[in-house]
Design a protein around this motif. Sequence first.
Motif, PDB file in Angstrom:
ATOM      1  N   ARG A   1       0.829  -1.210   0.000  1.00 12.22           N
ATOM      2  CA  ARG A   1       0.000   0.000   0.000  1.00 12.22           C
ATOM      3  C   ARG A   1       0.862   1.257   0.000  1.00 12.22           C
ATOM      4  O   ARG A   1       0.379   2.341  -0.342  1.00 12.22           O
ATOM      5  CB  ARG A   1      -0.921   0.017   1.223  1.00 12.22           C
TER       6      ARG A   1
ATOM      7  N   LEU B   1      -9.730   1.539  -2.785  1.00 16.86           N
ATOM      8  CA  LEU B   1     -10.263   1.897  -1.474  1.00 16.86           C
ATOM      9  C   LEU B   1     -11.338   0.911  -1.032  1.00 16.86           C
ATOM     10  O   LEU B   1     -11.422   0.536   0.144  1.00 16.86           O
ATOM     11  CB  LEU B   1     -10.828   3.316  -1.510  1.00 16.86           C
TER      12      LEU B   1
ATOM     13  N   ASP C   1      -9.846  -2.182   0.213  1.00 15.61           N
ATOM     14  CA  ASP C   1      -9.347  -2.007   1.576  1.00 15.61           C
ATOM     15  C   ASP C   1     -10.469  -1.744   2.576  1.00 15.61           C
ATOM     16  O   ASP C   1     -10.210  -1.422   3.739  1.00 15.61           O
ATOM     17  CB  ASP C   1      -8.337  -0.856   1.624  1.00 15.61           C
TER      18      ASP C   1
ATOM     19  N   TYR D   1     -12.750   0.669   2.929  1.00 16.22           N
ATOM     20  CA  TYR D   1     -13.069   2.000   3.434  1.00 16.22           C
ATOM     21  C   TYR D   1     -14.589   2.187   3.422  1.00 16.22           C
ATOM     22  O   TYR D   1     -15.274   1.610   2.570  1.00 16.22           O
ATOM     23  CB  TYR D   1     -12.442   3.080   2.544  1.00 16.22           C
TER      24      TYR D   1
ATOM     25  N   VAL E   1     -14.626   6.912   1.000  1.00 19.14           N
ATOM     26  CA  VAL E   1     -14.322   6.658  -0.410  1.00 19.14           C
ATOM     27  C   VAL E   1     -14.738   7.850  -1.268  1.00 19.14           C
ATOM     28  O   VAL E   1     -13.957   8.339  -2.096  1.00 19.14           O
ATOM     29  CB  VAL E   1     -15.029   5.375  -0.903  1.00 19.14           C
TER      30      VAL E   1
ATOM     31  N   ARG F   1     -12.387  10.850  -0.722  1.00 18.92           N
ATOM     32  CA  ARG F   1     -11.051  10.645  -1.290  1.00 18.92           C
ATOM     33  C   ARG F   1     -11.100  10.723  -2.814  1.00 18.92           C
ATOM     34  O   ARG F   1     -10.206  11.313  -3.442  1.00 18.92           O
ATOM     35  CB  ARG F   1     -10.490   9.287  -0.844  1.00 18.92           C
TER      36      ARG F   1
ATOM     37  N   ALA G   1      -4.699   6.563  -4.513  1.00 18.47           N
ATOM     38  CA  ALA G   1      -5.878   6.421  -3.656  1.00 18.47           C
ATOM     39  C   ALA G   1      -5.537   6.011  -2.233  1.00 18.47           C
ATOM     40  O   ALA G   1      -6.092   6.548  -1.269  1.00 18.47           O
ATOM     41  CB  ALA G   1      -6.861   5.423  -4.273  1.00 18.47           C
ATOM     42  N   SER G   2      -4.622   5.080  -2.073  1.00 19.18           N
ATOM     43  CA  SER G   2      -4.287   4.567  -0.737  1.00 19.18           C
ATOM     44  C   SER G   2      -3.195   5.378  -0.052  1.00 19.18           C
ATOM     45  O   SER G   2      -2.580   4.911   0.906  1.00 19.18           O
ATOM     46  CB  SER G   2      -3.871   3.097  -0.835  1.00 19.18           C
TER      47      SER G   2
END
Length: 246
Positions: free
Chosen positions: A82, A107, A110, A112, A117, A120, A156-157
């Motif tokens: 990540r 996301l 993961d 979120y 989301v 972001r 994104a991460s």
Amino acid sequence: MIEIEHLSKVFQDKNGRVVALEDVSATIRDGDIFGIIGMSGAGKSTLLRCLCLLETPTEGRILLDGKDLSALRGEELRTARRRMGVVFQGYNLLMQKTVAENVAFPLKLDKYDKAAVAARVTELLELVGLADKAQSYPSQLSGGQKQRVALARALASNPGVLLCDEPTSALDPLTTQSVLELLQNINKKLGVTIVIITHELSVVQRICNRMVVIDESHFVEQGDTAAIFENPQSSIARLLLGKKEG
């Protein structure tokens, strides 16, 4: 940030042993825009795949913040990955998903929550200048816009390192300039270390502060970009730069 220590990668195919990388070492510092340049087949893309652990090195180590990536397993490995966003040659966008859904994809993997989301995705699309394209599909975008979506998704991460494989090879000169300016902005604004794999001298000269030259699986020259362009020491660097021998 990243230390490459005596890295080698050997493949086996029907014709026998193929050495893609042989005993290469380099240090990529925090905040660098670091160029890796060489001719086709020199080993550039294999190196990128080793850096993000899509390929396991045959020998040597890759250290990220002092941790040997090849020694990590399970959640430790996932956490380290990540820390690295990857922009592949050809964009690798999901064609049946909108721009926003493409950026949201890592996301959601993961787990979120929806609000995080959405926030972001909005933030990243504004960063790459595509806030008005959130509901468009990749087929409706230009090459430069697709590259911007790929960059947004890779960020994104919130990675510390961004690996870019030939990020401008399919783009016209004006679009190339805008993408390189975006990469510089990401580097300065977010503090992201950027590694660019390319065969284009103009890309390295324009934005990379440090670089290595790779030839036939070896690093033949490395250092400050300006110094190498001014006085290349290796024959392949002189060839790439159009400098006469002697």
